[in-house]
Design a protein around this motif. Sequence first.
Motif, PDB file in Angstrom:
ATOM      1  N   LYS A 195       0.835  -1.188   0.000  1.00 31.48           N
ATOM      2  CA  LYS A 195       0.000   0.000   0.000  1.00 31.48           C
ATOM      3  C   LYS A 195       0.877   1.247   0.000  1.00 31.48           C
ATOM      4  N   VAL A 196       0.582   2.163  -0.918  1.00 30.26           N
ATOM      5  CA  VAL A 196       1.293   3.438  -0.997  1.00 30.26           C
ATOM      6  C   VAL A 196       0.250   4.547  -1.083  1.00 30.26           C
ATOM      7  N   ASP A 197       0.312   5.512  -0.163  1.00 31.72           N
ATOM      8  CA  ASP A 197      -0.617   6.638  -0.151  1.00 31.72           C
ATOM      9  C   ASP A 197       0.020   7.830  -0.860  1.00 31.72           C
ATOM     10  N   VAL A 198      -0.697   8.359  -1.859  1.00 27.42           N
ATOM     11  CA  VAL A 198      -0.216   9.492  -2.650  1.00 27.42           C
ATOM     12  C   VAL A 198      -1.212  10.643  -2.485  1.00 27.42           C
ATOM     13  N   SER A 199      -0.715  11.796  -2.047  1.00 27.31           N
ATOM     14  CA  SER A 199      -1.597  12.963  -1.919  1.00 27.31           C
ATOM     15  C   SER A 199      -2.114  13.365  -3.291  1.00 27.31           C
ATOM     16  N   LEU A 200      -3.304  13.943  -3.325  1.00 26.63           N
ATOM     17  CA  LEU A 200      -3.946  14.327  -4.586  1.00 26.63           C
ATOM     18  C   LEU A 200      -4.244  15.822  -4.578  1.00 26.63           C
ATOM     19  N   ASP A 201      -3.616  16.543  -5.500  1.00 27.24           N
ATOM     20  CA  ASP A 201      -3.900  17.964  -5.666  1.00 27.24           C
ATOM     21  C   ASP A 201      -5.061  18.097  -6.649  1.00 27.24           C
ATOM     22  N   ALA A 202      -6.255  18.309  -6.114  1.00 25.84           N
ATOM     23  CA  ALA A 202      -7.448  18.350  -6.955  1.00 25.84           C
ATOM     24  C   ALA A 202      -7.574  19.655  -7.720  1.00 25.84           C
ATOM     25  N   ASP A 203      -6.815  20.675  -7.347  1.00 17.96           N
ATOM     26  CA  ASP A 203      -6.821  21.955  -8.043  1.00 17.96           C
ATOM     27  C   ASP A 203      -8.242  22.524  -8.155  1.00 17.96           C
ATOM     28  N   GLY A 204      -8.987  22.422  -7.047  1.00 11.33           N
ATOM     29  CA  GLY A 204     -10.329  22.982  -7.011  1.00 11.33           C
ATOM     30  C   GLY A 204     -11.419  22.090  -7.572  1.00 11.33           C
ATOM     31  N   THR A 205     -11.052  20.940  -8.110  1.00 14.68           N
ATOM     32  CA  THR A 205     -12.051  20.027  -8.679  1.00 14.68           C
ATOM     33  C   THR A 205     -12.630  19.150  -7.577  1.00 14.68           C
ATOM     34  N   ARG A 206     -13.941  18.973  -7.588  1.00 14.59           N
ATOM     35  CA  ARG A 206     -14.574  18.086  -6.617  1.00 14.59           C
ATOM     36  C   ARG A 206     -14.433  16.648  -7.106  1.00 14.59           C
ATOM     37  N   ILE A 207     -13.713  15.856  -6.358  1.00  9.13           N
ATOM     38  CA  ILE A 207     -13.438  14.471  -6.736  1.00  9.13           C
ATOM     39  C   ILE A 207     -14.138  13.555  -5.747  1.00  9.13           C
ATOM     40  N   PHE A 208     -14.846  12.590  -6.254  1.00  6.76           N
ATOM     41  CA  PHE A 208     -15.646  11.704  -5.416  1.00  6.76           C
ATOM     42  C   PHE A 208     -14.789  10.590  -4.830  1.00  6.76           C
ATOM     43  N   SER A 209     -15.177  10.176  -3.657  1.00 10.36           N
ATOM     44  CA  SER A 209     -14.476   9.087  -2.989  1.00 10.36           C
ATOM     45  C   SER A 209     -14.778   7.759  -3.674  1.00 10.36           C
ATOM     46  N   GLY A 210     -13.735   6.939  -3.821  1.00 12.81           N
ATOM     47  CA  GLY A 210     -13.899   5.606  -4.393  1.00 12.81           C
ATOM     48  C   GLY A 210     -13.619   5.501  -5.871  1.00 12.81           C
ATOM     49  N   LEU A 211     -13.274   6.605  -6.548  1.00 12.89           N
ATOM     50  CA  LEU A 211     -13.001   6.556  -7.979  1.00 12.89           C
ATOM     51  C   LEU A 211     -11.730   5.761  -8.263  1.00 12.89           C
ATOM     52  N   ALA A 212     -11.757   4.988  -9.344  1.00 12.63           N
ATOM     53  CA  ALA A 212     -10.578   4.222  -9.758  1.00 12.63           C
ATOM     54  C   ALA A 212      -9.540   5.179 -10.338  1.00 12.63           C
ATOM     55  N   ALA A 213      -8.275   4.894 -10.066  1.00 13.70           N
ATOM     56  CA  ALA A 213      -7.200   5.768 -10.533  1.00 13.70           C
ATOM     57  C   ALA A 213      -5.934   4.960 -10.762  1.00 13.70           C
ATOM     58  N   ASN A 214      -4.995   5.572 -11.462  1.00 14.28           N
ATOM     59  CA  ASN A 214      -3.667   5.013 -11.654  1.00 14.28           C
ATOM     60  C   ASN A 214      -2.652   6.104 -11.346  1.00 14.28           C
ATOM     61  N   VAL A 215      -1.541   5.709 -10.748  1.00 16.67           N
ATOM     62  CA  VAL A 215      -0.488   6.675 -10.421  1.00 16.67           C
ATOM     63  C   VAL A 215       0.804   6.269 -11.107  1.00 16.67           C
ATOM     64  N   ASP A 216       1.532   7.272 -11.566  1.00  9.87           N
ATOM     65  CA  ASP A 216       2.883   7.095 -12.092  1.00  9.87           C
ATOM     66  C   ASP A 216       3.816   7.835 -11.153  1.00  9.87           C
ATOM     67  N   ILE A 217       4.573   7.083 -10.363  1.00  6.97           N
ATOM     68  CA  ILE A 217       5.467   7.673  -9.366  1.00  6.97           C
ATOM     69  C   ILE A 217       6.856   7.822  -9.978  1.00  6.97           C
ATOM     70  N   ALA A 218       7.350   9.066 -10.046  1.00  3.50           N
ATOM     71  CA  ALA A 218       8.674   9.325 -10.619  1.00  3.50           C
ATOM     72  C   ALA A 218       9.744   8.885  -9.634  1.00  3.50           C
ATOM     73  N   ILE A 219      10.500   7.876 -10.013  1.00  3.02           N
ATOM     74  CA  ILE A 219      11.503   7.333  -9.094  1.00  3.02           C
ATOM     75  C   ILE A 219      12.926   7.746  -9.453  1.00  3.02           C
ATOM     76  N   LYS A 220      13.143   8.151 -10.716  1.00  3.77           N
ATOM     77  CA  LYS A 220      14.498   8.538 -11.121  1.00  3.77           C
ATOM     78  C   LYS A 220      14.433   9.327 -12.422  1.00  3.77           C
ATOM     79  N   GLU A 221      15.333  10.313 -12.549  1.00 12.80           N
ATOM     80  CA  GLU A 221      15.417  11.100 -13.780  1.00 12.80           C
ATOM     81  C   GLU A 221      16.736  10.803 -14.476  1.00 12.80           C
ATOM     82  N   HIS A 222      16.654  10.480 -15.760  1.00 14.48           N
ATOM     83  CA  HIS A 222      17.838  10.219 -16.572  1.00 14.48           C
ATOM     84  C   HIS A 222      17.992  11.342 -17.581  1.00 14.48           C
ATOM     85  N   ARG A 223      19.216  11.830 -17.765  1.00 12.61           N
ATOM     86  CA  ARG A 223      19.495  12.846 -18.774  1.00 12.61           C
ATOM     87  C   ARG A 223      20.486  12.297 -19.780  1.00 12.61           C
TER      88      ARG A 223
END
Length: 450
Positions: A307-335
Amino acid sequence: MSKFKKYGLIAISVAIVIAILSGREIFTAFMGWRALDGLESRSAAVREGSLNESVSAPGFVEPVSKVDISAQISARVMALPLREGDVVHKGDLVVQLDDRNLKAVLASTTARRDGERARLEAERARIEGPKQSLENAKRNLERQRKLFETGDVARQALEDAMVKVQEIEAAVVGSQKNIGALESSLAASEAEIERVREEVSYATIRAPIDGTITRLNAEVGELVVVGTMNNAGTVIMTIANLARMRVRAQVAEADIAKVLEGQPAEIFINAFSGRTFHGVVEEVALQRTSSGQGSAASATQGSGTFKVDVSLDADGTRIFSGLAANVDIAIKEHRGILVPTQAIVERKRDDLPTALAESTVFQGVQRVVAIVFRDEDGVAVATPVRLGSSSLTETIVEMGLSAGQSVVVGPYKTLEQLKGGEKLRKETIVPAGAGKTAGKTSSVSVKVGA
């Protein structure tokens, strides 16, 4: 069949054959002209940029603060002042249960307590007389003892005085025990009153947090019950603070070691197609998610999740509880040097020209190697490359190319035909990252996991 018809059919057949042969010649000549003009190709510019490696995981949206309101006593619902979707503030009345029976019990217990208190006071007053009599009996015993020692009274008088003292002492001890029992009973009654008062208070349920009623499971008149070890209690309603939301994601066991608190994340919610939200990893579970009876097997196979908890910046949008989502967690930057992934083709090393096959760009004894075809003034030049991290759209080239060079990216049939040295007929040149804001370093993501 007449000779005229026979010769006519022969003439028609000959004409068809001539037409087919002529068509082939014309097509061959056309294709030869096309070949002389060059193979159709599309090119893209090699550039320097960044590529973000990320871990992808499914999850669902939920409030950071959420409270299930359950009954602490078994009773019927008498009032529900608010409905699902209503906003509540901490301390607002949300449920009123039937407390009439509890109030009757409280009145009965209070009356019993008052009666015991009266009996205790009466017993304490009654014991004062025996205590005074005991003091007098002890003084009389002392006088009788002195008179007996001087021979002024008989032994019987002394013994009578001693018996009198013992009788009164026994009466006093009995009264003291009665007082102790009444005190214990009074204390038990006080405790019972406190318990019943607390149960009466449970009948009035107030909101523990500010929020919104997101679920209402009971109606007026329904019986709600207290949960036990084997039976879940009644959850009357759920109150959630929808102002602060998070995504609870399930990260694959193979990727969890790369995920750390504070890493940025992109969030994609199915209900908001085409929109990207942003967040930050707030908590990473230390315990693998249990999967029931199959947990041992899945642990052996490495197919569990964390389990990983990710904060959600809704930017003023009303988001309902229980909605399905996917997260892309940036773990490393390559240049590095970025090339479109579709420009990279694989060839058997033995099929390459000797000079190309022996290039130091290739590592070890690779039997299948990666190459790209540079577009040098309209001529395809086979170029060995050493690859780094990759995504579906772009790949980092660690060795073999420089920023600003042009590489062939298609069409696929052209890439399949190329060997090096072919003339190219440019269709269009699409710089990588076209459409992005000028002056900004563009980036792509490498998604790991499912």
